[in-house]
Design a protein around this motif. Structure first.
Motif, PDB file in Angstrom:
ATOM      1  N   LEU B 141       1.248  -1.192   0.025  1.00 50.71           N
ATOM      2  CA  LEU B 141      -0.317  -0.010  -0.229  1.00 50.71           C
ATOM      3  C   LEU B 141       1.079   1.577   0.060  1.00 50.71           C
ATOM      4  O   LEU B 141       0.604   2.360  -0.462  1.00 50.71           O
ATOM      5  CB  LEU B 141      -0.949  -0.219   1.409  1.00 50.71           C
ATOM      6  N   LEU B 142       2.122   1.115   0.768  1.00 50.24           N
ATOM      7  CA  LEU B 142       2.417   2.221   0.173  1.00 50.24           C
ATOM      8  C   LEU B 142       3.255   2.761  -0.682  1.00 50.24           C
ATOM      9  O   LEU B 142       3.711   3.635  -1.239  1.00 50.24           O
ATOM     10  CB  LEU B 142       3.683   2.180   1.119  1.00 50.24           C
ATOM     11  N   GLY B 143       3.493   1.241  -1.226  1.00 50.95           N
ATOM     12  CA  GLY B 143       3.657   1.354  -3.040  1.00 50.95           C
ATOM     13  C   GLY B 143       2.962   2.038  -3.372  1.00 50.95           C
ATOM     14  O   GLY B 143       3.323   2.748  -4.244  1.00 50.95           O
ATOM     15  N   VAL B 163      -5.081   4.725   1.344  1.00 52.42           N
ATOM     16  CA  VAL B 163      -6.126   4.720   1.020  1.00 52.42           C
ATOM     17  C   VAL B 163      -6.817   4.537   0.323  1.00 52.42           C
ATOM     18  O   VAL B 163      -7.811   3.475   0.095  1.00 52.42           O
ATOM     19  CB  VAL B 163      -7.174   5.871   1.572  1.00 52.42           C
ATOM     20  N   LEU B 164      -6.806   4.471  -1.082  1.00 58.84           N
ATOM     21  CA  LEU B 164      -7.122   4.369  -2.318  1.00 58.84           C
ATOM     22  C   LEU B 164      -7.074   2.753  -2.545  1.00 58.84           C
ATOM     23  O   LEU B 164      -7.914   1.954  -2.859  1.00 58.84           O
ATOM     24  CB  LEU B 164      -6.954   4.906  -3.756  1.00 58.84           C
ATOM     25  N   ILE B 333      -2.651  -3.760  -5.180  1.00 55.16           N
ATOM     26  CA  ILE B 333      -3.137  -4.381  -5.097  1.00 55.16           C
ATOM     27  C   ILE B 333      -4.158  -5.983  -4.858  1.00 55.16           C
ATOM     28  O   ILE B 333      -4.390  -6.168  -4.480  1.00 55.16           O
ATOM     29  CB  ILE B 333      -4.519  -3.619  -5.866  1.00 55.16           C
ATOM     30  N   THR B 334      -3.279  -6.349  -6.229  1.00 55.89           N
ATOM     31  CA  THR B 334      -3.794  -7.980  -5.912  1.00 55.89           C
ATOM     32  C   THR B 334      -2.489  -9.258  -5.179  1.00 55.89           C
ATOM     33  O   THR B 334      -3.705  -9.675  -4.401  1.00 55.89           O
ATOM     34  CB  THR B 334      -3.202  -8.576  -7.636  1.00 55.89           C
ATOM     35  N   THR B 335      -2.112  -8.194  -4.851  1.00 54.65           N
ATOM     36  CA  THR B 335      -0.601  -8.362  -4.053  1.00 54.65           C
ATOM     37  C   THR B 335      -1.979  -8.733  -2.298  1.00 54.65           C
ATOM     38  O   THR B 335      -1.539  -9.861  -1.534  1.00 54.65           O
ATOM     39  CB  THR B 335       0.696  -8.518  -3.735  1.00 54.65           C
ATOM     40  N   ALA B 380      -3.568  -0.019   6.228  1.00 57.37           N
ATOM     41  CA  ALA B 380      -2.914   0.392   6.127  1.00 57.37           C
ATOM     42  C   ALA B 380      -2.945   1.868   6.639  1.00 57.37           C
ATOM     43  O   ALA B 380      -1.766   2.160   7.091  1.00 57.37           O
ATOM     44  CB  ALA B 380      -4.487   1.280   5.210  1.00 57.37           C
ATOM     45  N   PHE B 381      -2.988   0.915   8.175  1.00 59.59           N
ATOM     46  CA  PHE B 381      -2.724   2.221   8.889  1.00 59.59           C
ATOM     47  C   PHE B 381      -1.113   1.921   9.181  1.00 59.59           C
ATOM     48  O   PHE B 381      -0.018   3.065   9.425  1.00 59.59           O
ATOM     49  CB  PHE B 381      -3.562   1.505  10.474  1.00 59.59           C
TER      50      PHE B 381
END
Lengths: 74, 491
Positions: B141-143, B163-164, B333-335, B380-381
């Motif tokens: 997510l950071l990526g 978040v997205l 996202i897939t990962t 996400a956090f």
């Protein structure tokens, strides 16, 4: 249990994959050094693995399925 | 690159994904087996694209390109040692598929618990997988955050990207379980490979063609073509990075669970050949991409920004760059969705029923869906805390899962392995990982994963030898499938 030939070849290849770039090619600052070596390494691995799965008999009848998830324990 | 253009492309991707999810939902039947494994009916091509998309994540175009930028050709060796580790699929793939089919396992932890006769072991593996894979998801997510922020020059913030990504991963997973995950994976794998190849050609063209590119790297960045090169890839660093990744195919449940899902052995074969081919091509593309960044954007402080900076530079036309950004976003996202789905199945089957015995299939699925949301929210956090260097953190999670490997190998190859040995091995290995990580203690020059793996092996063997093996000594996993393996001509 006997070690299949392709596994033995792959293990030798792995040792070479670690050793050669560090021992023999550490001074070669060119594409023809570690880069070329590892590309060839990758292609040989691809050939070994694809060659092995190609010999699987995928038409052999599969075993029966469990009647329900987790339904039959060993 | 304008933020408006990227937002428009994200909207297009989101709508396309929603259509795929809606189509997948129409096939969805009831029950955990259908939700988590698509009823064990996934065909070869979807399996191949989905497995490749899950295992070759956003790490390739972000982390691996960044690793090349930082350490040179060692990044290629690192990724190809992992590639060689896909050989484990030939050994464990058919075995896991066979026992999954025969005994109805849905999760890898459930499989280990049944093999060693220990529900406690299943619960422990499930809990540890959650503890280790949530940070790995947060890195993905950071990526996304770095990618969107970097390519739009801050027009989309890192937090918005996180978040997205989390929101889309949640929808893709809860929508139709593995079906929606696998179908969106397949779509993404094709988009990222095609656009990455095209983008690389544009960058090389902007540098004056292949000849100039190759000559300039040799002339200006010669040390990057040798080992240990500019210094990052010392021998022990290389060993420490490659060892956990070599075993990735069996240590990481989000990929090993896929071995339950193929409809037959032929589909598994297609999956393996497809993944190997995709992996080899994508590795080469990502490495050359990282090298090209050394020439185009030579003075970056953070190597993980190599790809966003390249794409933002204007050398790649928007018609290629924008789909590639979306492809990388979708890869992350897939990962995340695969991990969330797997962790949900493990908690729903192997942890929750222990706390609430007698809970049925519907309850298990409901718990699983809540876990999906919790895992993604936690990821996400952690991502919003902005922990450093993407590639190193990914590898750390993988190193932690490595301690389960002796138990997995023992399940299929060592009759004498015991539940106590497996529990002690995983606990001792995990404790070693945590102590070494948090105290910073080094033992000789050895990298931490080597030490924790050695501890896990020694404890598994030692404790197993002095405790009582299961009554059947693993017969169902070793002797029970021998005839099937022989008939299928599998080693």
């Amino acid at each position: 249990m006997r070690l299949p030939l392709w596994v033995a070849v792959l293990l030798v290849l792995l040792v070479i994959g670690y050793a050669v770039p560090y021992l023999l090619l550490s001074d070669v600052e060119a594409w023809s050094g570690a880069f070329l070596f590892w590309i060839v390494f990758g292609i040989v691995v691809w050939i070994i693995l694809v060659g092995r799965v190609a010999r699987w008999d995928v038409h052999a009848p599969p075993p029966p399925r469990a009647p329900e998830p987790g339904g039959r324990r060993p | 690159m304008s933020a408006t253009l990227i937002w428009a492309a994200i909207a297009f991707y989101a709508v396309a994904g929603l259509v795929v999810v809606a189509l997948a939902r129409r096939r969805l039947a009831t029950g955990a087996e259908d939700f988590y494994l698509a009823g064990r009916h996934v065909g070869g091509l979807v399996s191949a694209a989905s497995y490749a998309a899950t295992t070759y994540s956003a790490f390739m175009m972000l982390g691996l390109a960044g690793l090349t930028y930082r350490g040179g050709v060692g990044a290629l060796g690192f990724e190809l040692i992992y590639f060689a580790g896909l050989a484990l699929l030939l050994i464990f793939g058919p075995r896991i598929w066979l026992v999954g089919r025969r005994y109805g396992f849905i999760t890898p932890s459930e499989m280990l618990g049944a093999r060693y006769g220990s529900p406690l072991l299943a619960g422990l593996v499930a809990v540890l997988s959650c503890a280790f894979l949530v940070p790995y998801s947060s890195v993905q997510l950071l990526g996304i955050g770095y990618l969107l922020s970097g390519t739009t020059g801050g027009g989309i913030t890192v937090e918005t990207g996180i978040v997205l990504g989390a929101a889309l991963a949640a929808v893709w997973t809860i929508g139709a379980g593995l079906r929606s995950v696998a179908w969106t994976d397949a779509l993404q794998a094709i988009v990222i490979l095609v656009t990455a190849i095209a983008a690389l050609f544009f960058i090389i063209d902007a540098l004056g063609g292949w000849g100039t590119f190759l000559e300039r790297i040799e002339a200006e960045r010669g040390p990057w073509l040798a080992q240990p090169g500019p210094g990052f890839f010392s021998f022990w660093t290389f060993v420490g990075l490659t060892l956990p990744w070599f075993f990735f195919a069996i240590s990481n449940p989000q990929v090993s669970q896929r071995l339950f899902t193929t409809e037959d052995l032929g589909a598994m074969r297609t999956m393996i050949i497809g993944t190997l081919t995709f992996g080899l091509v994508f590795t080469l593309i990502s490495i050359l991409w990282g090298f090209s960044a050394l020439l185009v954007v030579p003075e970056l402080d953070n190597p993980d920004l190599a790809t966003p900076s390249l794409l933002a530079g204007g050398n790649v036309p928007a018609v290629i760059a924008v789909p590639l950004v979306i492809g990388i976003l979708a890869a992350a996202i897939t990962t995340v969705d695969s991990i969330a789905l797997t962790l949900a199945s493990m908690v729903g089957r192997d942890v929750y029923p222990r706390a609430e015995p007698g809970s049925g299939d519907r309850r298990e699925l409901l718990v699983g869906k809540v876990v999906i949301l919790l895992v993604i929210a936690a990821a996400a956090f952690f991502a919003s805390l902005r922990l450093d260097l993407i590639s190193l953190l990914s590898v750390a999670s993988s190193a932690a899962l490595l301690v389960i490997v002796p138990t997995i190998i023992g399940a299929f190859f060592w009759r004498r392995g015991t539940a106590t040995g497996a529990l002690a091995s995983i606990l001792a290995g995990t404790a070693t990982v945590l102590v070494l990580q948090f105290t910073g203690v080094r033992i000789a020059a050895l990298p931490n994963p080597v030490i924790s793996f050695a501890v896990a092996i020694a404890v598994f063997v030692g404790v197993s030898l002095v405790t009582r093996p299961p009554a059947d000594r693993g017969a169902g996993f070793i002797d029970g499938i021998r005839d099937d393996l022989r008939r299928m001509r599998v080693d």
